[in-house]
Design a protein around this motif. Structure first.
Motif, PDB file in Angstrom:
ATOM      1  N   ARG A 680       0.864  -1.188   0.000  1.00 43.78           N
ATOM      2  CA  ARG A 680       0.000   0.000   0.000  1.00 43.78           C
ATOM      3  C   ARG A 680       0.897   1.232   0.000  1.00 43.78           C
ATOM      4  N   SER A 712       0.149   2.722 -10.692  1.00 42.15           N
ATOM      5  CA  SER A 712      -0.633   1.608 -11.224  1.00 42.15           C
ATOM      6  C   SER A 712       0.276   0.616 -11.930  1.00 42.15           C
ATOM      7  N   HIS A 716       0.731  -3.013 -10.382  1.00 42.70           N
ATOM      8  CA  HIS A 716      -0.121  -3.967 -11.085  1.00 42.70           C
ATOM      9  C   HIS A 716       0.230  -4.186 -12.555  1.00 42.70           C
ATOM     10  N   PHE A 731     -10.020  -4.639 -16.682  1.00 41.78           N
ATOM     11  CA  PHE A 731      -9.437  -4.071 -15.474  1.00 41.78           C
ATOM     12  C   PHE A 731      -9.422  -5.037 -14.289  1.00 41.78           C
ATOM     13  N   ASP A 732      -9.981  -6.231 -14.468  1.00 44.58           N
ATOM     14  CA  ASP A 732      -9.834  -7.237 -13.422  1.00 44.58           C
ATOM     15  C   ASP A 732      -8.469  -7.907 -13.501  1.00 44.58           C
ATOM     16  N   GLN A 735      -4.990  -4.224 -13.818  1.00 41.08           N
ATOM     17  CA  GLN A 735      -5.569  -3.330 -12.819  1.00 41.08           C
ATOM     18  C   GLN A 735      -4.947  -1.939 -12.867  1.00 41.08           C
ATOM     19  N   LEU A 737      -4.867   1.703 -10.285  1.00 40.55           N
ATOM     20  CA  LEU A 737      -5.051   2.095  -8.889  1.00 40.55           C
ATOM     21  C   LEU A 737      -6.459   2.632  -8.671  1.00 40.55           C
ATOM     22  N   ARG A 738      -7.140   2.116  -7.687  1.00 39.57           N
ATOM     23  CA  ARG A 738      -8.497   2.576  -7.377  1.00 39.57           C
ATOM     24  C   ARG A 738      -8.440   3.741  -6.391  1.00 39.57           C
ATOM     25  N   MET A 739      -9.525   4.462  -6.318  1.00 35.83           N
ATOM     26  CA  MET A 739      -9.535   5.659  -5.477  1.00 35.83           C
ATOM     27  C   MET A 739      -9.221   5.360  -4.022  1.00 35.83           C
ATOM     28  N   ASN A 740      -9.739   4.259  -3.516  1.00 39.05           N
ATOM     29  CA  ASN A 740      -9.510   3.937  -2.106  1.00 39.05           C
ATOM     30  C   ASN A 740      -8.074   3.476  -1.842  1.00 39.05           C
ATOM     31  N   ASP A 741      -7.325   3.190  -2.912  1.00 40.50           N
ATOM     32  CA  ASP A 741      -5.930   2.798  -2.758  1.00 40.50           C
ATOM     33  C   ASP A 741      -4.963   3.913  -3.131  1.00 40.50           C
ATOM     34  N   ALA A 742      -5.492   5.031  -3.576  1.00 42.33           N
ATOM     35  CA  ALA A 742      -4.623   6.122  -4.030  1.00 42.33           C
ATOM     36  C   ALA A 742      -3.903   6.756  -2.835  1.00 42.33           C
TER      37      ALA A 742
END
Length: 797
Positions: A680, A712, A716, A731-732, A735, A737-742
């Motif tokens: 993370r 990203s 990934h 995107f599965d 991948q 980077l998603r917002m909650n992982d930024a």
């Protein structure tokens, strides 16, 4: 935003050549129309006198439409100027034209080191018109793809011209390599983070020249000294009498004046726009939905097509059973090509259902058994031979032989996809004698030329409407999508919009190259590097895309970030081995060469610091005697990140430092490791010296987006091959980077009076080694291959 091109030193013209600036009378009338009921984004619009139709290939033209010999509109006037202007002369157009002030100028293009170079003959590639309504319109070879060009470029003109930013609009030039291309190479493209670098001085000079001439015109009318007048908010004001005239009232007469021999540019202390946050001019249209992207084009009667291409590059269609697909409601027809099958329907839903109903049998061809491991083995073997010498300083072999400590490593950088937010698309209406295309492209003239070849038409019979771009990243420097759409359109009566599904896009991209480095260094007894050797192998995108740019086995894109390092390295030897992988196409990708080279260089510098048992920041700082700007950003990033302060267990700080695209940047990444090996990225602190800042908001936004894009890839990003097929599909499996992982991102800008550097790509290349080095700090595990392998890190934990 954006790769894209690097221009080699070998083709640089006489550096004494200056940017010529000329003025001319032009057709008056209205400014460029907005397409589709006032929507912005379609640059194929008219730019001048409504009484004339534009020439074929210019904004607003249509196949077979009549054209006036005098032309009409801004692009037509610009075309006439290109034929009549001679070197360093002031010229006029015909007496029939009038009502506005046109400035034509030659924007310099950049060689590898970022210096602006100009041709020794005047070749205008940008045009600025001040109309009788006071509107300032720029026609230039830049496209807007989220990097803020359509705001920052107008800021340069508005600053010196003394007009409100909202009075200036930038439109992308129509396809015309002769008129709008790099005068040295003949390439019309947006990339290499060079729009602001190239336009910084000549565009300000153009604005100052226009301002000076408008002031002189007003002073002449009033019978006063020009020194008693000033430009202000789109007007010329005579303070003593209170008289004022708008620019639109002066433009035609100003065009009759001789160009002033020299103009005075504003001092930075007097800037009103440059250096201050400015709201993006394109934001309202993008928010309210009126902005037009390529995928929004919908000419009357258009069919929507999607396609399946051979899953193996080089494969072919063997057999198609399309009975079930034809039975799907809304499907119009099935188009079979040599290596693809397309379904044309009333809408995308029907096209996708029809595609799913097809039964296709493929012949895989010569690359049916290709794997990523095959590619890697080929590159590793290539590094065992010699390559073209990119840079040589001192005697690295001799210094290595006498080194107290020697280190060697092999680094891998994988294939990467672009995965642009706006799906790849192109709309084509092909007739017997003409072709019309709607697209969002970074290289619109390339689209025109390749589409013309595919259609069997002369380029002037191909009209290209270029739109806003929903993510370029170098992918839209290619014209393969337009060629494919033309191939499908040959079988369709009427216009057809071809849209790639995400799966087809990711599995049939043109990928960031796979590179492999064989790197070594020798340290003295104090741990300082006395020898540095790097031989790396991989494709040359430039050699394919721009052959004149590949010279003596080298191109400036592949080597940027591997040579001309900021560090004091007394003996250095860097070689590049061009090795094109079989069965997979490669192309530009955001930051391209530096995205690989900075990862290798900054990771290996970190290895040297570890071998010397020294702090990574202190180790770098000690090697920066020749680069005060690099040292300044390193110190600032370390300070703001709290470098050296204790972190929680299984957390670490990593640092990277670079000088690419004319910009110095340091990043410190803070990572947190999980027991399962996942990573993370909690926080990234970036310090940047990009020279003079035009729009601080754009600088911050570009760094933030570059960091997310690069992170990203680091965590990934990887395209792998098995049995000749790309294994990732959406995107599965690929991948981002998603917002909650930024991570939380802090940007600190060093104040500088140097000319602007590039900003669209620097954040991408710097973040990858910062993350890798932070992982080492947290785990003691050195990652020499991206992306992060959780399995390896779990074992290390």
């Amino acid at each position: 935003m954006i790769r894209e091109l690097a221009y080699p030193k070998a083709v640089a013209a006489d550096p004494r050549a200056q940017n010529d600036l000329h003025t001319s009378l032009v057709g008056g009338g209205r400014p460029p129309e907005r397409s589709e009921g006032g929507r912005v984004g379609d640059t194929a619009t008219r730019c001048g006198d409504p009484g004339h139709a534009p020439p074929p290939g210019s904004p607003g033209s249509r196949p077979g439409s009549p054209t006036s010999p005098d032309g009409g509109g801004m692009a037509a006037c610009a075309a006439r100027l290109s034929h009549t202007l001679s070197r360093r002369r002031f010229l006029h157009v015909g007496a029939a034209a009038g009502g506005g002030l046109m400035l034509s100028l030659s924007l310099p293009f950049l060689e590898r080191h970022g210096e602006a170079v100009a041709a020794d003959t005047f070749t205008p590639n940008a045009f600025i018109r001040i109309g009788s309504d006071g509107q300032v319109v720029l026609i230039m070879p830049y496209v807007e793809m989220g990097q803020g060009t359509y705001t920052s470029i107008p800021m340069l003109i508005a600053e010196e011209l003394e007009v409100d930013l909202k009075q200036v609009r930038l439109d992308h030039a129509p396809p015309n390599e002769k008129l709008y291309a790099n005068p040295l190479l003949g390439v019309q493209a947006t990339g290499n983070s060079n729009a602001m670098r190239g336009g910084w001085k000549p565009l300000r000079e153009a604005g100052a020249t226009a301002r000076t001439m408008l002031v002189a015109t007003a002073a002449k009318r009033w019978g006063v000294d020009p020194g008693a007048c000033r430009a202000q908010d789109g007007e010329v004001v005579h303070a003593a009498s209170g008289r004022r005239l708008k620019y639109g009232e002066l433009a035609a007469d100003a065009a009759k004046l001789p160009v002033p021999a020299g103009v005075t540019l504003k001092a930075p202390a007097d800037f009103k726009l440059i250096g201050r946050p400015a709201k993006r001019l394109d934001t309202p249209a993008k928010v309210n939905g009126t902005a037009v992207y390529g995928i929004d084009a919908r000419p009357p009667g258009v069919g929507i097509a999607t396609l399946a291409q051979s899953p193996v590059f080089g494969g072919r269609v063997k057999n198609v059973d399309d009975a079930a697909a034809k039975a799907v409601n809304g499907v119009r027809q099935i188009v079979r090509l040599d290596d693809a099958v397309a379904v044309v329907a009333d809408h995308m839903g029907a096209a996708k259902k029809g595609l799913a109903a097809l039964k296709i049998e493929w012949e895989d061809g010569p690359h049916a058994n290709l794997t990523t491991a095959d590619v890697a083995r080929g590159l590793e073997q290539a590094t065992l031979g010699s390559g073209a010498v990119a840079q040589k300083v001192g005697d690295a072999d001799k210094a290595m032989a006498g080194a107290a400590t020697k280190l060697e490593a092999i680094y891998h950088a994988p294939f990467l996809a672009h995965a642009t937010m706006e799906p790849m698309n192109c709309t084509v209406h092909l007739r017997n004698d003409a072709c019309e295309i709607w697209i969002g492209s970074q290289a619109v003239a390339r689209v025109q030329a390749m589409a013309a070849k595919a259609a069997g038409l002369p380029p002037e019979k191909v009209i290209v409407h270029n739109h806003l771009i929903g993510g370029g990243f170098g992918r839209r420097l290619e014209a393969d999508g337009a060629v494919r759409a033309v191939e499908i359109a040959k079988h369709v009566d009427g216009p057809v919009k071809v849209v790639w599904t995400r799966e087809e896009d990711i599995q049939h991209d043109m990928y960031r190259p796979y590179w492999l480095d064989r790197i070594s260094a020798g340290l003295d007894d104090k741990g300082r590097p006395v020898a540095w050797k790097n031989r790396f192998a991989g494709p040359s995108v430039i050699a394919r895309w721009l052959p004149p740019g590949f010279k003596d086995g080298l191109d400036p894109d592949s080597t940027e970030g591997a040579i001309d390092l900021v560090y004091d390295l007394p003996n250095l030897h860097v070689e590049f081995v061009r090795a094109e992988p079989p069965g997979i196409p490669t192309a530009f990708w955001r930051s391209v060469g530096p995205s690989h080279n900075v990862f290798v260089t900054e990771s290996f510098i970190d290895e040297l610091a570890a071998a010397a048992k020294q702090d990574p920041v202190a180790y770098r700082r000690a090697l920066l005697g020749k680069s005060p700007r690099a040292r300044a950003v390193l110190d600032l990033a370390a300070e703001k990140a709290g470098w050296g302060k204790p972190l929680p267990q299984r957390s670490g700080h990593g640092v990277s430092l670079q000088s690419v695209f004319g910009t110095y940047q340091a990043q410190v990444a803070e990572v947190e490791m999980s027991k399962d090996g996942s990573v993370r990225v909690r926080r990234v602190v970036c310090a940047v010296d990009c020279g003079t800042v035009i729009n601080p908001d754009t600088v911050e936004a570009q760094i933030q987006s570059g960091i997310i894009f690069g992170a990203s890839a680091a965590l990934h990003g990887e395209i792998t091959l098995k049995n000749g097929r790309v294994e990732q599909s959406n995107f599965d499996t690929y991948q981002v980077l998603r917002m909650n992982d930024a991570p939380a991102i802090e940007v600190h800008v060093v104040k500088s009076a140097e000319p602007p550097g590039g900003m669209g790509e620097t954040g991408t290349s710097a973040i990858v080694p910062a993350i890798a080095n932070a992982i080492f700090a947290a785990t003691g595990k050195r990652l020499r291959k991206m992306p992060v392998d959780a399995g390896v890190l779990k074992q290390a934990g």
